[in-house]
Write an enzyme that holds these catalytic residues in place. Structure first.
Site, PDB file in Angstrom:
ATOM      1  CG  ASP A   1      -3.064  -8.980   8.354  1.00  0.00           C
ATOM      2  OD1 ASP A   1      -1.953  -9.520   8.140  1.00  0.00           O
ATOM      3  OD2 ASP A   1      -3.552  -8.873   9.484  1.00  0.00           O
TER       4      ASP A   1
ATOM      5  CG  HIS B   1       5.309 -11.178   1.478  1.00  0.00           C
ATOM      6  ND1 HIS B   1       4.258 -10.880   2.311  1.00  0.00           N
ATOM      7  CD2 HIS B   1       6.351 -11.532   2.290  1.00  0.00           C
ATOM      8  CE1 HIS B   1       4.631 -11.035   3.564  1.00  0.00           C
ATOM      9  NE2 HIS B   1       5.901 -11.417   3.587  1.00  0.00           N
TER      10      HIS B   1
ATOM     11  CG  LEU C   1      -7.526   4.711  -7.856  1.00  0.00           C
ATOM     12  CD1 LEU C   1      -8.690   3.783  -7.545  1.00  0.00           C
ATOM     13  CD2 LEU C   1      -6.208   3.960  -7.768  1.00  0.00           C
TER      14      LEU C   1
HETATM   15  C1  LIG Z   1       7.530  -3.397   0.846  1.00  0.00           C
HETATM   16  C2  LIG Z   1       6.193  -3.673   1.256  1.00  0.00           C
HETATM   17  C3  LIG Z   1       5.298  -4.098   0.147  1.00  0.00           C
HETATM   18  C4  LIG Z   1       4.636  -5.300   0.264  1.00  0.00           C
HETATM   19  C5  LIG Z   1       3.783  -5.690  -0.719  1.00  0.00           C
HETATM   20  N1  LIG Z   1       3.106  -6.872  -0.586  1.00  0.00           N
HETATM   21  C6  LIG Z   1       3.351  -7.719   0.549  1.00  0.00           C
HETATM   22  C7  LIG Z   1       2.498  -7.478   1.723  1.00  0.00           C
HETATM   23  C8  LIG Z   1       1.279  -6.713   1.520  1.00  0.00           C
HETATM   24  C9  LIG Z   1       0.358  -7.229   0.452  1.00  0.00           C
HETATM   25  C10 LIG Z   1       0.698  -6.704  -0.898  1.00  0.00           C
HETATM   26  C11 LIG Z   1       1.985  -7.267  -1.419  1.00  0.00           C
HETATM   27  N2  LIG Z   1       3.622  -4.886  -1.802  1.00  0.00           N
HETATM   28  N3  LIG Z   1       2.810  -5.001  -2.893  1.00  0.00           N
HETATM   29  C12 LIG Z   1       2.978  -3.899  -3.641  1.00  0.00           C
HETATM   30  C13 LIG Z   1       3.907  -3.074  -3.025  1.00  0.00           C
HETATM   31  C14 LIG Z   1       4.353  -1.770  -3.481  1.00  0.00           C
HETATM   32  C15 LIG Z   1       4.774  -0.830  -2.550  1.00  0.00           C
HETATM   33  C16 LIG Z   1       5.169   0.402  -2.985  1.00  0.00           C
HETATM   34  C17 LIG Z   1       5.131   0.687  -4.321  1.00  0.00           C
HETATM   35  F1  LIG Z   1       5.502   1.907  -4.747  1.00  0.00           F
HETATM   36  C18 LIG Z   1       4.729  -0.235  -5.255  1.00  0.00           C
HETATM   37  C19 LIG Z   1       4.339  -1.483  -4.834  1.00  0.00           C
HETATM   38  C20 LIG Z   1       4.292  -3.706  -1.860  1.00  0.00           C
HETATM   39  N4  LIG Z   1       5.146  -3.292  -0.914  1.00  0.00           N
END
Ligand SMILES: CCc1cc(N2CCCCCC2)n2ncc(-c3ccc(F)cc3)c2n1
Length: 239
Positions: A16, A33, A127
């Site tokens: 968050d 993000h 992991l």
């Molecule tokens: C779609 C939401 C989202 C947001 C997000 N953020 C934005 C908010 C949260 C913080 C981390 C960075 N990340 N970072 C990696 C992924 C990710 C998800 C699935 C996957 F298979 C590979 C990578 C990701 N997905």
């Protein structure tokens, strides 16, 4: 005799504070993000080196669809960017990717890249990087209850046979076996809420909160939380 140290096998993180991080930097929310995505890689490698077996990351909840459509569109492309940038490292570090959520509701490009990532890393034995993506715990539990109710209705089982184990085995974490339940949940940004994340699995988890926003959460921060966890006296409902 000193208490033996707790073993941290499954770590869950609610990542968050990405929007707030960006705002503090005078940047648009999506910059938070993107930096949050880069931090996923840093903390994944750190967790792998610390011997953690499962790392569950709350990336996108079923409630997040209500965000501005431009932000949702950007988020839906993050997995594509993540794997484009980090798949070679994930393979080198023997990381196995798992995505838990309602993936059939994702845009096809996002769906395809997460399916490909799971397939490409399926034989890795390091992991397990478990992304909760379009995931909601109450919906997960409700789905399990409905499946079990159908078994009772059709006479496959009696209601007396319903058990906690039967429910656990019908949750999205069932494939993690003895590591299905997080030992520790960390939430960043200073918020202290569970936000419909792994409600069943977190029944006996230790909870910890960092005031730092996710992009600022470092390997050193993680190591401090791990040491604190190792020294906690876990009760599992007993004294
Ligand atoms: C779609 C939401 C989202 C947001 C997000 N953020 C934005 C908010 C949260 C913080 C981390 C960075 N990340 N970072 C990696 C992924 C990710 C998800 C699935 C996957 F298979 C590979 C990578 C990701 N997905």
């Amino acid at each position: 005799m000193a208490d033996k140290k707790n073993q941290l096998n499954h770590l869950a993180i609610i990542m968050d504070g990405n929007g707030r991080w960006a705002t503090k930097q005078g940047k648009p929310r999506i910059a938070g993000h993107y930096e949050g995505m880069n931090n996923v890689e840093r903390i994944t490698l750190a967790a792998n080196q610390l011997g953690i077996k499962v790392l569950s990351l709350y990336a996108f909840s079923t409630e997040n669809w209500g965000r501005p459509k431009e932000e949702v569109a950007y988020l839906m492309n993050l997995p594509v960017r993540f794997f484009d940038k980090f798949m070679p490292t994930l393979m080198k570090e023997n990381v196995k990717v798992n995505i838990m959520g309602y993936l059939n509701e994702l845009p096809s490009k996002t769906y395809d890249v997460v399916q490909r990532a799971m397939a490409e890393t399926a034989n890795n034995s390091g992991l397990i990087l478990n992304f909760a993506f379009n995931y909601g715990s109450r919906r997960e539990i409700t789905t399990a209850v409905k499946e079990i109710a159908t078994l009772v209705e059709t006479g496959s089982i009696t209601s007396d046979e319903i058990s906690e184990k039967m429910i656990s085995q019908r949750l999205m974490t069932a494939s993690f076996g003895k590591y299905s339940d997080p030992d520790l949940l960390i939430r960043t940004s200073g918020e202290q809420r569970i936000s419909n994340f792994m409600l069943w699995q977190l029944a006996y988890s230790e909870l910890a909160f960092s005031k730092k926003n996710w992009p600022d959460f470092t390997r050193e921060d993680l190591e401090k939380f791990v040491i604190d966890f190792q020294n906690r006296h876990r009760r599992f409902g007993k004294v």
